[in-house]
Motif scaffolding. Structure first.
Motif, PDB file in Angstrom:
ATOM      1  N   GLU A  43       0.830  -1.211   0.000  1.00 15.48           N
ATOM      2  CA  GLU A  43       0.000   0.000   0.000  1.00 15.48           C
ATOM      3  C   GLU A  43       0.863   1.259   0.000  1.00 15.48           C
ATOM      4  OE1 GLU A  43      -2.305  -0.684   3.499  1.00 15.48           O
ATOM      5  OE2 GLU A  43      -3.936  -1.611   2.377  1.00 15.48           O
ATOM      6  N   LEU A  44       1.924   1.246   0.792  1.00 17.12           N
ATOM      7  CA  LEU A  44       2.827   2.385   0.837  1.00 17.12           C
ATOM      8  C   LEU A  44       3.567   2.544  -0.492  1.00 17.12           C
ATOM      9  CD1 LEU A  44       4.047   4.709   2.449  1.00 17.12           C
ATOM     10  CD2 LEU A  44       5.716   3.104   3.381  1.00 17.12           C
ATOM     11  N   LEU A  45       4.022   1.442  -1.067  1.00 22.24           N
ATOM     12  CA  LEU A  45       4.711   1.497  -2.354  1.00 22.24           C
ATOM     13  C   LEU A  45       3.837   2.102  -3.448  1.00 22.24           C
ATOM     14  CD1 LEU A  45       6.611  -1.891  -2.480  1.00 22.24           C
ATOM     15  CD2 LEU A  45       7.599   0.382  -2.284  1.00 22.24           C
ATOM     16  N   GLU A  46       2.545   1.863  -3.368  1.00 22.25           N
ATOM     17  CA  GLU A  46       1.634   2.370  -4.394  1.00 22.25           C
ATOM     18  C   GLU A  46       1.471   3.885  -4.343  1.00 22.25           C
ATOM     19  OE1 GLU A  46      -1.985   0.167  -3.931  1.00 22.25           O
ATOM     20  OE2 GLU A  46      -1.040  -1.705  -4.553  1.00 22.25           O
ATOM     21  N   ILE A  47       1.714   4.513  -3.184  1.00 19.72           N
ATOM     22  CA  ILE A  47       1.515   5.959  -3.091  1.00 19.72           C
ATOM     23  C   ILE A  47       2.822   6.757  -3.075  1.00 19.72           C
ATOM     24  CG2 ILE A  47      -0.727   5.756  -1.976  1.00 19.72           C
ATOM     25  CD1 ILE A  47       0.658   6.417   0.684  1.00 19.72           C
ATOM     26  N   LEU A  48       3.958   6.090  -2.852  1.00 20.41           N
ATOM     27  CA  LEU A  48       5.228   6.813  -2.811  1.00 20.41           C
ATOM     28  C   LEU A  48       5.671   7.226  -4.210  1.00 20.41           C
ATOM     29  CD1 LEU A  48       7.373   4.860  -0.208  1.00 20.41           C
ATOM     30  CD2 LEU A  48       6.443   7.156   0.017  1.00 20.41           C
ATOM     31  N   VAL A  49       6.165   8.467  -4.310  1.00 25.17           N
ATOM     32  CA  VAL A  49       6.713   8.970  -5.564  1.00 25.17           C
ATOM     33  C   VAL A  49       8.044   9.652  -5.283  1.00 25.17           C
ATOM     34  CG1 VAL A  49       4.473   9.285  -6.683  1.00 25.17           C
ATOM     35  CG2 VAL A  49       5.482  11.168  -5.407  1.00 25.17           C
ATOM     36  N   CYS A  50       8.846   9.768  -6.313  1.00 30.74           N
ATOM     37  CA  CYS A  50      10.127  10.458  -6.217  1.00 30.74           C
ATOM     38  C   CYS A  50       9.863  11.937  -5.932  1.00 30.74           C
ATOM     39  CB  CYS A  50      10.888  10.292  -7.532  1.00 30.74           C
ATOM     40  SG  CYS A  50      12.413  11.226  -7.615  1.00 30.74           S
ATOM     41  N   PRO A  51      10.506  12.513  -4.923  1.00 30.39           N
ATOM     42  CA  PRO A  51      10.277  13.928  -4.621  1.00 30.39           C
ATOM     43  C   PRO A  51      10.839  14.874  -5.682  1.00 30.39           C
ATOM     44  CG  PRO A  51      11.881  12.990  -3.099  1.00 30.39           C
ATOM     45  CD  PRO A  51      11.371  11.873  -3.947  1.00 30.39           C
ATOM     46  N   VAL A  52      11.700  14.379  -6.568  1.00 25.38           N
ATOM     47  CA  VAL A  52      12.289  15.234  -7.603  1.00 25.38           C
ATOM     48  C   VAL A  52      11.391  15.305  -8.833  1.00 25.38           C
ATOM     49  CG1 VAL A  52      14.259  15.535  -9.159  1.00 25.38           C
ATOM     50  CG2 VAL A  52      14.628  14.777  -6.804  1.00 25.38           C
ATOM     51  N   CYS A  53      11.037  14.130  -9.380  1.00 24.32           N
ATOM     52  CA  CYS A  53      10.311  14.132 -10.656  1.00 24.32           C
ATOM     53  C   CYS A  53       8.871  13.619 -10.553  1.00 24.32           C
ATOM     54  CB  CYS A  53      11.092  13.343 -11.691  1.00 24.32           C
ATOM     55  SG  CYS A  53      11.342  11.633 -11.247  1.00 24.32           S
ATOM     56  N   LYS A  54       8.464  13.192  -9.362  1.00 24.73           N
ATOM     57  CA  LYS A  54       7.087  12.750  -9.088  1.00 24.73           C
ATOM     58  C   LYS A  54       6.691  11.454  -9.785  1.00 24.73           C
ATOM     59  CE  LYS A  54       6.663  16.581  -6.801  1.00 24.73           C
ATOM     60  NZ  LYS A  54       7.777  16.732  -5.932  1.00 24.73           N
ATOM     61  N   GLU A  55       7.676  10.640 -10.181  1.00 26.20           N
ATOM     62  CA  GLU A  55       7.404   9.319 -10.754  1.00 26.20           C
ATOM     63  C   GLU A  55       7.269   8.295  -9.634  1.00 26.20           C
ATOM     64  OE1 GLU A  55       7.138   8.071 -13.978  1.00 26.20           O
ATOM     65  OE2 GLU A  55       7.051  10.159 -14.654  1.00 26.20           O
ATOM     66  N   SER A  56       6.513   7.244  -9.869  1.00 24.58           N
ATOM     67  CA  SER A  56       6.388   6.161  -8.893  1.00 24.58           C
ATOM     68  C   SER A  56       7.734   5.470  -8.724  1.00 24.58           C
ATOM     69  CB  SER A  56       5.355   5.143  -9.358  1.00 24.58           C
ATOM     70  OG  SER A  56       4.080   5.731  -9.385  1.00 24.58           O
ATOM     71  N   VAL A  57       8.027   5.049  -7.504  1.00 25.43           N
ATOM     72  CA  VAL A  57       9.279   4.351  -7.216  1.00 25.43           C
ATOM     73  C   VAL A  57       8.999   2.859  -7.044  1.00 25.43           C
ATOM     74  CG1 VAL A  57      10.430   6.343  -6.207  1.00 25.43           C
ATOM     75  CG2 VAL A  57       9.057   4.876  -4.745  1.00 25.43           C
ATOM     76  N   ALA A  58      10.041   2.053  -7.191  1.00 22.05           N
ATOM     77  CA  ALA A  58       9.911   0.602  -7.051  1.00 22.05           C
ATOM     78  C   ALA A  58      11.065   0.085  -6.202  1.00 22.05           C
ATOM     79  CB  ALA A  58       9.935  -0.064  -8.418  1.00 22.05           C
ATOM     80  N   LEU A  59      10.835  -1.033  -5.530  1.00 21.30           N
ATOM     81  CA  LEU A  59      11.888  -1.652  -4.731  1.00 21.30           C
ATOM     82  C   LEU A  59      13.057  -2.074  -5.602  1.00 21.30           C
ATOM     83  CD1 LEU A  59      10.012  -4.010  -2.248  1.00 21.30           C
ATOM     84  CD2 LEU A  59      11.565  -2.164  -1.642  1.00 21.30           C
ATOM     85  N   THR A  60      14.260  -1.895  -5.090  1.00 18.79           N
ATOM     86  CA  THR A  60      15.438  -2.401  -5.781  1.00 18.79           C
ATOM     87  C   THR A  60      15.454  -3.925  -5.644  1.00 18.79           C
ATOM     88  OG1 THR A  60      16.772  -2.097  -3.790  1.00 18.79           O
ATOM     89  CG2 THR A  60      16.799  -0.309  -5.407  1.00 18.79           C
ATOM     90  N   GLU A  61      16.265  -4.590  -6.432  1.00 19.93           N
ATOM     91  CA  GLU A  61      16.315  -6.058  -6.400  1.00 19.93           C
ATOM     92  C   GLU A  61      16.689  -6.598  -5.027  1.00 19.93           C
ATOM     93  OE1 GLU A  61      18.483  -7.959  -9.500  1.00 19.93           O
ATOM     94  OE2 GLU A  61      17.641  -6.652 -11.036  1.00 19.93           O
ATOM     95  N   ASP A  62      17.606  -5.903  -4.338  1.00 20.52           N
ATOM     96  CA  ASP A  62      18.013  -6.373  -3.014  1.00 20.52           C
ATOM     97  C   ASP A  62      17.126  -5.843  -1.887  1.00 20.52           C
ATOM     98  OD1 ASP A  62      18.779  -3.728  -2.883  1.00 20.52           O
ATOM     99  OD2 ASP A  62      20.893  -4.138  -2.539  1.00 20.52           O
ATOM    100  N   LYS A  63      16.088  -5.098  -2.246  1.00 21.63           N
ATOM    101  CA  LYS A  63      15.089  -4.562  -1.308  1.00 21.63           C
ATOM    102  C   LYS A  63      15.688  -3.616  -0.256  1.00 21.63           C
ATOM    103  CE  LYS A  63      11.824  -8.379  -1.805  1.00 21.63           C
ATOM    104  NZ  LYS A  63      12.068  -8.604  -3.147  1.00 21.63           N
ATOM    105  N   SER A  64      16.810  -2.972  -0.610  1.00 19.70           N
ATOM    106  CA  SER A  64      17.437  -2.031   0.325  1.00 19.70           C
ATOM    107  C   SER A  64      17.114  -0.588  -0.004  1.00 19.70           C
ATOM    108  CB  SER A  64      18.958  -2.216   0.308  1.00 19.70           C
ATOM    109  OG  SER A  64      19.475  -1.814  -0.948  1.00 19.70           O
TER     110      SER A  64
END
Length: 56
Positions: A6-27
């Motif tokens: 749910e949190l991942l669905e609403i988080l966006v990059c503060p610079v360009c406002k694009e949706s963000v995704a988890l990195t492969e290592d989840k860090s």
């Protein structure tokens, strides 16, 4: 505990406002547009531009 979907669905990059995704290592959360990776510390995304690193 990981970052909730749910949190991942609403988080966006503060610079360009694009949706963000988890990195492969989840860090971190990566923006596909500007390539910034925001760290996740103690299961909390740190969405500060000064804390992000830029990856290709």
């Amino acid at each position: 505990m990981a970052v909730s979907q749910e949190l991942l669905e609403i988080l966006v990059c503060p610079v360009c406002k694009e949706s963000v995704a988890l990195t492969e290592d989840k860090s971190g959360l990566k923006c596909p547009a500007c390539h910034r990776v925001y760290p996740i510390r103690d299961d909390i995304p740190v969405m500060l531009v000064d804390e992000a690193r830029v990856e290709e």
